[in-house]
Write a protein that holds these residues in place. Sequence first.
Motif, PDB file in Angstrom:
ATOM      1  N   LYS A 103      -5.952  -6.050   6.478  1.00 61.30           N
ATOM      2  CA  LYS A 103      -6.920  -5.160   5.820  1.00 61.30           C
ATOM      3  C   LYS A 103      -8.191  -5.929   5.454  1.00 61.30           C
TER       4      LYS A 103
ATOM      5  N   GLY B 223       0.800  -1.219   0.000  1.00 59.46           N
ATOM      6  CA  GLY B 223       0.000   0.000   0.000  1.00 59.46           C
ATOM      7  C   GLY B 223       0.832   1.268   0.000  1.00 59.46           C
ATOM      8  N   MET B 224       1.957   1.223   0.705  1.00 61.35           N
ATOM      9  CA  MET B 224       2.799   2.427   0.759  1.00 61.35           C
ATOM     10  C   MET B 224       3.342   2.758  -0.631  1.00 61.35           C
TER      11      MET B 224
ATOM     12  N   GLN C  58      -7.874   1.271   4.363  1.00 60.67           N
ATOM     13  CA  GLN C  58      -8.771   0.761   5.407  1.00 60.67           C
ATOM     14  C   GLN C  58     -10.227   0.750   4.956  1.00 60.67           C
TER      15      GLN C  58
ATOM     16  N   ASP D 123      -6.313   7.528   0.186  1.00 56.57           N
ATOM     17  CA  ASP D 123      -5.745   6.346   0.832  1.00 56.57           C
ATOM     18  C   ASP D 123      -6.912   5.476   1.302  1.00 56.57           C
TER      19      ASP D 123
ATOM     20  N   SER E 142      -4.191  -1.138   0.051  1.00 54.51           N
ATOM     21  CA  SER E 142      -3.229  -2.118   0.549  1.00 54.51           C
ATOM     22  C   SER E 142      -3.910  -3.463   0.746  1.00 54.51           C
TER      23      SER E 142
HETATM   24  C1  LIG Z   1      -1.917  -0.324   5.956  1.00 48.93           C
HETATM   25  C2  LIG Z   1      -1.993   1.069   5.564  1.00 48.93           C
HETATM   26  C3  LIG Z   1      -1.082   1.636   4.659  1.00 48.93           C
HETATM   27  C4  LIG Z   1       0.136   0.926   4.150  1.00 48.93           C
HETATM   28  O1  LIG Z   1      -0.098  -0.280   3.523  1.00 48.93           O
HETATM   29  P1  LIG Z   1       1.100  -1.335   3.412  1.00 48.93           P
HETATM   30  O2  LIG Z   1       0.557  -2.350   2.479  1.00 48.93           O
HETATM   31  O3  LIG Z   1       1.368  -1.854   4.778  1.00 48.93           O
HETATM   32  O4  LIG Z   1       2.272  -0.617   2.842  1.00 48.93           O
HETATM   33  C5  LIG Z   1      -1.272   2.941   4.268  1.00 48.93           C
HETATM   34  N1  LIG Z   1      -2.274   3.671   4.760  1.00 48.93           N
HETATM   35  C6  LIG Z   1      -3.167   3.175   5.643  1.00 48.93           C
HETATM   36  C7  LIG Z   1      -4.281   4.038   6.130  1.00 48.93           C
HETATM   37  C8  LIG Z   1      -3.045   1.865   6.094  1.00 48.93           C
HETATM   38  O5  LIG Z   1      -3.928   1.390   6.978  1.00 48.93           O
END
Ligand SMILES: *Cc1c(COP(=O)(O)O)cnc(C)c1O
Length: 366
Positions: free
Chosen positions: A182, A59-60, A160, A157, A177
């Motif tokens: 999740k 996700g990042m 969630q 983003d 992500s």
């Molecule tokens: C989990 C999460 C991320 C990052 O996702 P990863 O797959 O761990 O890199 C970014 N933003 C939010 C709000 C998250 O909950």
Amino acid sequence: MIALNDFGRQWQVVAPRVLEAVARVGKSGRYILGAEVERFEAAIAKRFDVTHAVGVGNGMDALEIALRCLDLRLGEKVLTTPLSAFATTLAIIRAGGVPVFVDVDDFGALDLEKCRRLLERDRSIRFLLPVHLYGFVLDLEKLLQLKNEFDLRVVEDCAQAIGARAVGTVGQVNATSFYPTKNLGALGDGGALLTNDADISRRASALRNYGQTSQYVHETLGLNSRLDEMHAAIMTDALLPELDAWTKARREIASKYLAGISNSAICLLRPPTETKPVWHLFPILVAAHKRDHFREHLRSCGIQTGVHYPRLIPEQSAMKSVKFEIEGALTNSQKFSASEVSLPIHPFLSKTEIESIIDACNAWQA
Ligand SMILES: *Cc1c(COP(=O)(O)O)cnc(C)c1O
């Protein structure tokens, strides 16, 4: 112990389809960027009603790639929330941006009114990175108004909030992500960008693969952030088909908590029902100085809890070495970080477990 997530129970539901998917990919001999990733991308694009999806490593990276596809310039400001996974801000920094933290509202999400005031004062700001925190949905009309009025580039983003209605439809890009916890979690790392912009999709596909546009041709400096064939196949066949049922289960548990938890020392968050939250977490607020006591009480009743998030992003020591700004007081954000507790709300909770969580909350004497 009732855990925040129960991957053992999830495995019992998905195991046969996961194992079939693994066998198929194993036999195919193609493990990176093949037909399975394409099939998964087509499936999630369809499911989330966008024209393009690009699977990435996590996700990042999806957030970083999204900002880069929207031409974030080195040192350019990005309005965002101090109350999120650290990854939200880290992606901005890695993309060369300067995070500008704006306080959150009463539901823990970026306060769009406060963003507006800042945007009115500083017309040079072009980027907004809001988070649909806890699986709650930001006011999308307000978000769209801001985007249009100030000509913003918006990355939502949605890490969630996957499965929530209309989430990810305002921003030029929706980044999500598939981290295991999740709502749509893989059996490992994964992420995706969702967009209706063919050009962004094309650029993101290159950026995830060293910036390669065709074999051995590199037009930009990209990342190595590819989604594995194995995870793509597992998600298409075993996990994505369960998402609607799992979301429904989360919503039913949330309704039970909202109807059943009644304790003057516990403040419940009730997002408007028409926004159809997907309840990634079930956040409640208690007095800051009583939080440890509350969590200890639940632990003694066999219930695990979480805190999202105990420390605001600008207060992390990693931020000492980077440039960032804080817009006004972060009063609500401080309140959430000091008072929030997350109750278990995974879709595999039994009726008895849900009742025992409600009973434990009601029995707490602050
Ligand atoms: C989990 C999460 C991320 C990052 O996702 P990863 O797959 O761990 O890199 C970014 N933003 C939010 C709000 C998250 O909950």
